[in-house]
Design a protein around this motif. Structure first.
Motif, PDB file in Angstrom:
ATOM      1  N   ILE A 116       0.907  -1.272   0.024  1.00  0.00           N
ATOM      2  CA  ILE A 116       0.045  -0.036  -0.048  1.00  0.00           C
ATOM      3  C   ILE A 116       0.933   1.379   0.095  1.00  0.00           C
ATOM      4  CG2 ILE A 116      -1.493   1.134   1.448  1.00  0.00           C
ATOM      5  CD1 ILE A 116      -2.919  -1.404   2.158  1.00  0.00           C
ATOM      6  N   HIS A 117       1.859   1.302   0.932  1.00  0.00           N
ATOM      7  CA  HIS A 117       3.074   2.344   0.724  1.00  0.00           C
ATOM      8  C   HIS A 117       3.560   2.647  -0.615  1.00  0.00           C
ATOM      9  CE1 HIS A 117       6.179   4.954   2.079  1.00  0.00           C
ATOM     10  NE2 HIS A 117       7.135   4.089   1.331  1.00  0.00           N
ATOM     11  N   TYR A 118       3.878   1.441  -1.200  1.00  0.00           N
ATOM     12  CA  TYR A 118       4.507   1.858  -2.573  1.00  0.00           C
ATOM     13  C   TYR A 118       3.497   2.171  -3.705  1.00  0.00           C
ATOM     14  CZ  TYR A 118       9.240   0.078  -1.449  1.00  0.00           C
ATOM     15  OH  TYR A 118      10.196  -0.108  -0.620  1.00  0.00           O
ATOM     16  N   PHE A 119       2.240   1.763  -3.381  1.00  0.00           N
ATOM     17  CA  PHE A 119       1.161   2.302  -4.142  1.00  0.00           C
ATOM     18  C   PHE A 119       1.233   3.804  -3.956  1.00  0.00           C
ATOM     19  CE2 PHE A 119      -3.257   3.330  -5.225  1.00  0.00           C
ATOM     20  CZ  PHE A 119      -3.393   2.638  -6.371  1.00  0.00           C
ATOM     21  N   ARG A 120       0.872   4.176  -2.888  1.00  0.00           N
ATOM     22  CA  ARG A 120       0.917   5.700  -2.653  1.00  0.00           C
ATOM     23  C   ARG A 120       2.109   6.350  -3.401  1.00  0.00           C
ATOM     24  NH1 ARG A 120       2.566   9.647   0.942  1.00  0.00           N
ATOM     25  NH2 ARG A 120       3.685   8.224   2.174  1.00  0.00           N
ATOM     26  N   LEU A 121       3.365   5.995  -3.323  1.00  0.00           N
ATOM     27  CA  LEU A 121       4.305   6.386  -3.958  1.00  0.00           C
ATOM     28  C   LEU A 121       4.432   6.236  -5.588  1.00  0.00           C
ATOM     29  CD1 LEU A 121       7.285   4.972  -2.014  1.00  0.00           C
ATOM     30  CD2 LEU A 121       6.337   7.292  -1.496  1.00  0.00           C
ATOM     31  N   LEU A 159       7.596   1.815 -11.748  1.00  0.00           N
ATOM     32  CA  LEU A 159       8.274   0.915 -11.152  1.00  0.00           C
ATOM     33  C   LEU A 159       7.782   1.111  -9.841  1.00  0.00           C
ATOM     34  CD1 LEU A 159      11.764   2.023 -12.554  1.00  0.00           C
ATOM     35  CD2 LEU A 159      10.785   0.019 -12.941  1.00  0.00           C
ATOM     36  N   ARG A 160       7.185   1.967  -9.408  1.00  0.00           N
ATOM     37  CA  ARG A 160       6.686   1.956  -7.739  1.00  0.00           C
ATOM     38  C   ARG A 160       5.428   0.858  -7.975  1.00  0.00           C
ATOM     39  NH1 ARG A 160      10.065   4.097  -3.896  1.00  0.00           N
ATOM     40  NH2 ARG A 160      10.603   6.378  -4.516  1.00  0.00           N
ATOM     41  N   PHE A 161       4.677   1.158  -9.018  1.00  0.00           N
ATOM     42  CA  PHE A 161       3.494   0.211  -8.966  1.00  0.00           C
ATOM     43  C   PHE A 161       4.051  -1.117  -9.170  1.00  0.00           C
ATOM     44  CE2 PHE A 161       0.845   3.927 -10.697  1.00  0.00           C
ATOM     45  CZ  PHE A 161       0.573   4.367  -9.446  1.00  0.00           C
ATOM     46  N   TRP A 162       5.104  -1.541  -9.948  1.00  0.00           N
ATOM     47  CA  TRP A 162       5.626  -2.726 -10.063  1.00  0.00           C
ATOM     48  C   TRP A 162       5.971  -3.299  -8.726  1.00  0.00           C
ATOM     49  CZ3 TRP A 162       6.108  -6.698 -13.404  1.00  0.00           C
ATOM     50  CH2 TRP A 162       7.045  -7.642 -13.318  1.00  0.00           C
ATOM     51  N   VAL A 181       5.909  -6.710  -4.095  1.00  0.00           N
ATOM     52  CA  VAL A 181       5.592  -7.046  -2.817  1.00  0.00           C
ATOM     53  C   VAL A 181       4.596  -8.027  -2.382  1.00  0.00           C
ATOM     54  CG1 VAL A 181       5.195  -6.099  -0.404  1.00  0.00           C
ATOM     55  CG2 VAL A 181       6.694  -5.025  -1.873  1.00  0.00           C
ATOM     56  N   ILE A 182       3.436  -7.660  -2.864  1.00  0.00           N
ATOM     57  CA  ILE A 182       2.237  -8.919  -2.791  1.00  0.00           C
ATOM     58  C   ILE A 182       2.525 -10.041  -3.376  1.00  0.00           C
ATOM     59  CG2 ILE A 182      -0.165  -9.241  -3.458  1.00  0.00           C
ATOM     60  CD1 ILE A 182       0.007  -7.104  -1.370  1.00  0.00           C
ATOM     61  N   ALA A 183       3.187 -10.194  -4.392  1.00  0.00           N
ATOM     62  CA  ALA A 183       3.513 -11.678  -4.969  1.00  0.00           C
ATOM     63  C   ALA A 183       4.452 -12.386  -4.001  1.00  0.00           C
ATOM     64  CB  ALA A 183       3.649 -11.400  -6.434  1.00  0.00           C
ATOM     65  N   GLU A 184       5.386 -11.660  -3.729  1.00  0.00           N
ATOM     66  CA  GLU A 184       6.476 -12.335  -2.778  1.00  0.00           C
ATOM     67  C   GLU A 184       5.770 -12.797  -1.572  1.00  0.00           C
ATOM     68  OE1 GLU A 184       9.990 -12.951  -2.592  1.00  0.00           O
ATOM     69  OE2 GLU A 184       9.816 -13.163  -4.855  1.00  0.00           O
ATOM     70  N   GLY A 185       4.842 -11.898  -1.026  1.00  0.00           N
ATOM     71  CA  GLY A 185       4.482 -12.364   0.519  1.00  0.00           C
ATOM     72  C   GLY A 185       3.421 -13.186   0.310  1.00  0.00           C
ATOM     73  N   ASN A 232      -1.952   0.382 -16.363  1.00  0.00           N
ATOM     74  CA  ASN A 232      -2.329  -1.082 -16.151  1.00  0.00           C
ATOM     75  C   ASN A 232      -1.686  -1.683 -15.040  1.00  0.00           C
ATOM     76  OD1 ASN A 232      -3.757  -1.080 -18.522  1.00  0.00           O
ATOM     77  ND2 ASN A 232      -1.944  -2.002 -19.793  1.00  0.00           N
ATOM     78  N   ALA A 233      -0.112  -1.175 -14.743  1.00  0.00           N
ATOM     79  CA  ALA A 233       0.443  -1.515 -13.598  1.00  0.00           C
ATOM     80  C   ALA A 233      -0.231  -1.106 -12.347  1.00  0.00           C
ATOM     81  CB  ALA A 233       1.977  -1.078 -13.424  1.00  0.00           C
ATOM     82  N   ALA A 234      -0.573   0.191 -12.259  1.00  0.00           N
ATOM     83  CA  ALA A 234      -1.448   0.657 -11.359  1.00  0.00           C
ATOM     84  C   ALA A 234      -2.747   0.048 -10.842  1.00  0.00           C
ATOM     85  CB  ALA A 234      -1.844   2.137 -11.581  1.00  0.00           C
TER      86      ALA A 234
END
Length: 343
Positions: free
Chosen positions: A147-152, A164-167, A172-176, A261-263
């Motif tokens: 969520i933090h990186y989405f805001r960035l 790159l922030r959205f990626w 992070v979601i995929a890894e977690g 699309n990434a967002a």
């Protein structure tokens, strides 16, 4: 080709000392002369920024602002590398004809407008209720990090940085959330599981981050395979220093589309990682366009130079004041209050 000049404001951490009124550099490909001078001091006597005059040839004045901006950016890259200072092009002030001894000249003054001003009066109570529900379920730390990186990604101003922030949020979601079970190694040619005849076993490993992202996108999107290829190709191209123009040829769409699309993928991945009780709440919705775009208003004028020198001095170049009122309010086709129900 005709010669033009474009002037830019450069926000920076270093300005010229008082003993050096101007500094001029030259690019060779294409031939370009760039002159830096200090802006006028502010009320406290400090020089707040640099002014850059970029002179070179171009096909027409219409493309000068964007084309010369790229040339200036290349120069600032080298200056930043040499000085470790920060140099950011804030805006183009004007473009104009710059042929020596030309009498009648075109002038295109420009005014940059903030697309986020004025802010929408749309921070509704429903959004705070959604926020409270998300907080109440105590999301996993990796979800909060995404969520933090989405805001960035939302607040970045360059589409490459936004992507790159959205990626990162997606990664992070995929890894977690990826499975901890080890998976078989696959043959790069036929994609079947590899087998060691000596050990009589199939070698395994944990899924890689890219595999986890691919699996996640397939889970949350009907076109997940194609979406993964577009996003992965874009990410690899940007991180390896590829140009925006060659990227568009590679993925078949502008960077702005890939960024949106990434967002969307990152946002849905975050939503997918939250409990179902939270997913149905009202969320903001403004057409799914996350790409930052500065609005640039340009006038088209003519002025005359009848002085003795090849070019008018700065004092003799018209400086029209441009005032524009605009609004980017959602139209009536948007959901009421900009709220989208995701049930």
């Amino acid at each position: 080709m005709p010669k033009f000049r474009a002037d830019y404001v450069v926000k920076c951490s270093l300005v010229l000392p008082g003993a050096a009124p101007v500094q001029t550099t030259h690019l060779t490909d294409p031939p370009t002369e760039i002159t830096f001078r200090n802006a006028a001091p502010d009320a406290d006597g400090h020089v707040p920024e640099l002014l850059a005059e970029v002179v070179g040839e171009s096909e027409s004045i219409e493309g000068v602002s964007s084309e010369f901006r790229s040339r200036l950016a290349n120069e600032l890259d080298v200056i930043s590398s040499a000085t470790h200072g920060t140099f950011k092009i804030d805006r183009c002030l004007r473009g104009m004809d710059w042929e020596p001894y030309q009498i009648e000249r075109r002038l295109q003054p420009a005014q940059k407008l903030d697309p986020l001003y004025p802010p929408y009066p749309d921070l509704q109570q429903e959004f705070f209720e959604t926020v409270q529900r998300i907080i109440a379920v105590n999301p996993e730390k990796y979800v909060l990090r995404a969520i933090h990186y989405f805001r960035l990604g939302v607040i970045e101003t360059d589409p490459s940085d936004q992507f790159l922030r959205f990626w990162t949020a997606l990664e992070v979601i995929a890894e977690g959330s990826k499975e901890v079970e080890r998976i078989p190694l696959r043959c790069p040619k036929c994609a079947n599981d590899l087998f060691c005849a000596e050990c009589e076993e199939t070698p395994t490993r944990r899924p890689m981050a890219t595999q986890a992202i691919r699996q996640l996108l397939i889970q949350i999107n009907a076109q997940g395979e194609a979406l993964y290829k577009t996003l992965a190709d874009t990410r690899n191209h940007l991180t390896h220093g590829g140009s925006h123009k060659s990227l568009e040829t590679k993925i078949g769409m502008p960077l702005s589309h890939a960024t949106n699309n990434a967002a969307a993928a990152a946002w849905h991945a975050i939503l997918y990682s939250l409990p179902t009780s939270v997913r149905g709440g009202p969320f903001g919705h403004h057409g799914g366009d996350f790409v930052h775009r500065d609005l640039l208003f340009t006038a088209d004028m003519l002025f005359e130079h009848r002085g003795d020198g090849p070019h008018p001095t700065d004092d003799n170049i018209p400086k029209p004041q441009i005032s524009v009122k605009f609004s980017l309010r959602p139209n009536s086709a948007e959901p009421k209050n900009g709220v989208k129900d995701n049930t």
